[in-house]
Design an enzyme around this catalytic site. Structure first.
Site, PDB file in Angstrom:
ATOM      1  N   TYR A  21      -1.673  -0.796  10.353  1.00 12.27           N
ATOM      2  CA  TYR A  21      -1.814  -1.117   8.933  1.00 12.27           C
ATOM      3  C   TYR A  21      -0.521  -0.766   8.191  1.00 12.27           C
ATOM      4  O   TYR A  21      -0.001  -1.571   7.407  1.00 12.27           O
ATOM      5  CB  TYR A  21      -2.991  -0.347   8.348  1.00 12.27           C
ATOM      6  CG  TYR A  21      -3.274  -0.642   6.899  1.00 12.27           C
ATOM      7  CD1 TYR A  21      -3.985  -1.785   6.515  1.00 12.27           C
ATOM      8  CD2 TYR A  21      -2.843   0.220   5.890  1.00 12.27           C
ATOM      9  CE1 TYR A  21      -4.246  -2.057   5.187  1.00 12.27           C
ATOM     10  CE2 TYR A  21      -3.094  -0.044   4.560  1.00 12.27           C
ATOM     11  CZ  TYR A  21      -3.800  -1.178   4.208  1.00 12.27           C
ATOM     12  OH  TYR A  21      -4.050  -1.442   2.880  1.00 12.27           O
ATOM     13  N   SER A  46       0.858  -1.189   0.000  1.00 14.36           N
ATOM     14  CA  SER A  46       0.000   0.000   0.000  1.00 14.36           C
ATOM     15  C   SER A  46       0.890   1.232   0.000  1.00 14.36           C
ATOM     16  O   SER A  46       2.066   1.163   0.386  1.00 14.36           O
ATOM     17  CB  SER A  46      -0.886   0.000   1.251  1.00 14.36           C
ATOM     18  OG  SER A  46      -1.503   1.264   1.460  1.00 14.36           O
TER      19      SER A  46
END
Length: 256
Positions: free
Chosen positions: A161, A148
């Site tokens: 995350y 990401s």
């Protein structure tokens, strides 16, 4: 005549989290390029829908119910995949979960481990199973991890995350060096703002969209289909000398 290295006939690709979003976009393109595809997910209905979506391509499609955060479940699912499809040539460790946003000083260990269990441990179990298979079988292969932009940008209030996605980048770089002698390459894909079930609340929020969309030069959210061509490339012989890379797919967001 099509560029032949992109022809995936005779290859088998595994996509975890392949029954929706980015994973389904990858799986669809891989199947259309001729690869037999294995899809792992935790939702049987979504797995069945994915099979229906890919069946028209004429390739073999195999699904497994698999929680990638469960080491034994991953090993069972991988063995079943190989038993059914014969081999795995490309493995896309794409399954993931979101982080519940909040202040770092208030982040508890339960939330930290909930996210790392799937996004980091799950990727480890998946890539390890695939690497073991590829080394033992010989002939090389392709390992791909979905990371990401959170891996390279400051993901405020979402440390858990970001940690998993930064780790994904580090893992594939390490694998690219260690496994090159076996003809195995490893790369990471870094999505930007993609419209999926995981991001539905954010992209559907008018205030959020008003702040973020103007920062995306492409002026739209990404979709799962935007990852299809890249998946085909990474699974194909066209990427035989491409390893240890981080491929950003964000419509230009990180540049603007």
């Amino acid at each position: 005549m099509a560029y032949r290295p992109f022809d995936l006939a005779g290859k088998v690709a595994l996509v975890t989290g392949g029954n929706s979003g980015i994973g389904l976009g990858m799986a669809q393109a891989l199947a259309e390029a001729g690869a037999d595809v294995a899809i792992w997910g935790t939702n049987a209905a979504k797995n069945a829908e994915a099979v229906d979506a890919l069946s028209a391509t004429g390739v073999r499609v195999h699904t497994e119910i698999c929680d990638v955060g469960d080491e034994a479940a991953v090993d069972r699912a991988f063995a079943a995949t190989v038993a059914t499809l014969g081999r795995v040539d490309a493995c896309f460790a794409n399954a993931g979960t979101y982080g519940r946003k909040g202040k770092f000083v208030e982040l508890d260990s339960a939330e930290w481990h909930r996210v790392t269990r799937v996004n980091l441990d799950g990727a480890f179990y998946t890539l390890r199973a695939a690497a073991r298979h590829m080394v033992e079988r010989g002939g090389g292969g392709s390992l791909v991890g979905t990371a990401s932009l959170a891996a390279i940008e400051g993901a405020a209030r979402n440390t858990q995350y970001a940690a998993t996605k930064g780790a994904m980048v580090a893992v594939v770089r390490a694998l690219a060096v260690e496994l090159a002698r076996h003809g195995i390459r490893a790369n990471a894909v870094l999505p930007g703002w993609i419209e999926t079930s995981m991001t539905a609340r954010s992209v559907g929020d008018e205030k959020f969209a008003g702040a973020v969309l103007p920062r995306i030069p492409a002026r739209r959210w990404g979709t799962g289909a935007d990852f299809g061509g890249l998946a085909v490339y990474l699974a194909s012989d066209a990427s035989a000398y491409h390893t240890g890379d981080c491929l950003v797919v964000d419509g230009g967001y990180s540049l603007y």
